[in-house]
Design an enzyme around this catalytic site. Structure first.
Site, mmCIF file in Angstrom:
data_model
loop_
_atom_site.group_PDB
_atom_site.id
_atom_site.type_symbol
_atom_site.label_atom_id
_atom_site.label_comp_id
_atom_site.label_asym_id
_atom_site.label_seq_id
_atom_site.Cartn_x
_atom_site.Cartn_y
_atom_site.Cartn_z
ATOM 1 N N LYS A 92 0.854 -1.203 0.000
ATOM 2 C CA LYS A 92 0.000 0.000 0.000
ATOM 3 C C LYS A 92 0.883 1.243 0.000
ATOM 4 C CE LYS A 92 -3.794 -2.064 2.643
ATOM 5 N NZ LYS A 92 -4.406 -2.233 3.953
ATOM 6 N N GLN B 110 -3.954 -1.604 10.420
ATOM 7 C CA GLN B 110 -4.041 -2.895 9.743
ATOM 8 C C GLN B 110 -4.672 -3.950 10.664
ATOM 9 O OE1 GLN B 110 -3.330 -3.467 6.480
ATOM 10 N NE2 GLN B 110 -3.965 -5.591 6.733
ATOM 11 N N ASP C 212 -10.418 3.486 5.431
ATOM 12 C CA ASP C 212 -10.868 2.092 5.319
ATOM 13 C C ASP C 212 -12.400 2.008 5.371
ATOM 14 O OD1 ASP C 212 -8.866 0.243 4.862
ATOM 15 O OD2 ASP C 212 -8.313 0.051 6.975
#
Ligand code: NDP
Length: 294
Positions: free
Chosen positions: A52, A96, A119
């Site tokens: 990413k 994460q 997200d």
């Protein structure tokens, strides 16, 4: 069968973003900034967040990875989240998942500033999504919707089966596809491990999205001719022929099911690349919002 080339579509989206970023910088604005936070050193998670970071930098974003020990107390992570919320140079950040067992993921997700929640997991963003308001859409469902749109695969009035009800894929996707909107209007069934006689649903479905994490789970005898297959599964299976000792496969038996499908995503190269592209798109949206507010 038409192969849905997620890698190509993701590449197009990233090229568009790169051009936009350059345009904003020509006007004197700073680049967008995406931060990733990783607890522990799980190799797959590390490879994923590094990817990413690399892709964000490639299109002109600033991006960095904050690594913490897996034993980090929840309090300390909440402090970090507060400082990311207050940092005006950070447009979006991701924590994460999965988190170590001693950390309550709900406390963490709720602490994230919804305007930086690229997200799309904060309850405010998920609530907005539910009632059809603009929000950050979780990247994988967003990517799947974008693939259906770009390949002009109609969803209106279709029977869509989603296998897997997780918060990051199946559940938000079921909401999006059932909404009264161009890439929606479908009759959606959301299946999970307690679903009885799954085959009755798979055989009726016009479109099947698999997101369960079981290699080769969906077989040819389970689907009808002409079905559209979107395979979000990413599974590692041993493969001594590969230098890393494994290969990635989806939840669908690609070789057999592709003989019956009309459209199908490959693994790798289907949904996976779209997830990162849509995360970058969300970050760019957060960036533009922040510049407007500044
Ligand atoms: P989870 O483990 O959180 O969820 C799996 C879901 O599948 C659950 O709802 C579970 O049911 C359901 N399930 C498990 N076994 C069966 C079964 N035999 N029949 C029907 N349903 C079943 O996984 P994630 O959503 O995090 O990930 C799913 C897959 O998608 C993984 O392979 C992951 O790597 C991949 N993934 C890919 C992404 C991408 O970018 N392409 C992004 C995110 C994930 P229950 O709820 O009852 O337990």
């Amino acid at each position: 069968m038409i192969l849905i080339d997620g890698k190509k579509v993701a590449g197009d989206i990233k090229k568009d973003l790169q051009r936009e970023v350059a345009r904003w910088q020509e006007q004197g604005f700073r680049p967008p900034n995406l931060v990733a936070v990783l607890l522990g050193d799980d190799p797959a998670s590390l490879a994923y967040v590094r990817n990413k970071e690399r892709q964000a930098k490639k299109i002109g974003f600033n991006s960095s990875l904050i690594r913490l020990a897996s034993s980090t107390p929840e309090e300390k992570l909440l402090h970090l989240i507060q400082s990311l919320n207050n940092d005006k140079t950070v447009d979006g950040y991701i924590i994460q998942l999965p988190l170590p067992a001693h950390i309550n993921p709900h406390n963490i997700i709720e602490a994230i500033d919804p305007d930086k929640d690229v997200d799309g997991f904060h309850p405010l963003n998920l609530g907005r999504l539910l009632i059809g308001m603009p929000s950050f859409i979780p990247a994988t469902p967003y990517g799947i919707i974008e693939l259906l749109k770009r390949y002009r695969i109609p969803t209106d009035g279709k029977n869509i089966l989603i296998i897997g009800r997780s918060l990051i894929v199946g559940r938000p996707l079921s909401i999006l596809l059932s909404q009264k909107r161009p890439e929606g209007n479908a009759t959606v069934t959301l299946a999970h491990s307690h679903t009885k006689n799954l085959i009755d649903y798979t055989r009726q479905a016009d479109i099947i999205v698999t997101a369960l994490g079981k290699p080769y789970f969906l077989k040819a005898d389970m689907v009808k001719n002409g079905v559209v297959i979107i395979d979000a599964g990413i599974n590692e299976i041993p493969d001594p022929g590969q230098h890393r000792g494994y290969k990635l496969v989806g939840d669908v038996d690609f070789e057999q099911v592709s003989k019956k499908a009309s459209y199908m995503t490959p693994v790798p190269g289907g949904v996976g690349p779209m997830t990162i592209a849509m995360l970058l798109k969300n970050t760019f949206k957060a960036y533009k919002n922040h510049l407007k507010l500044a």
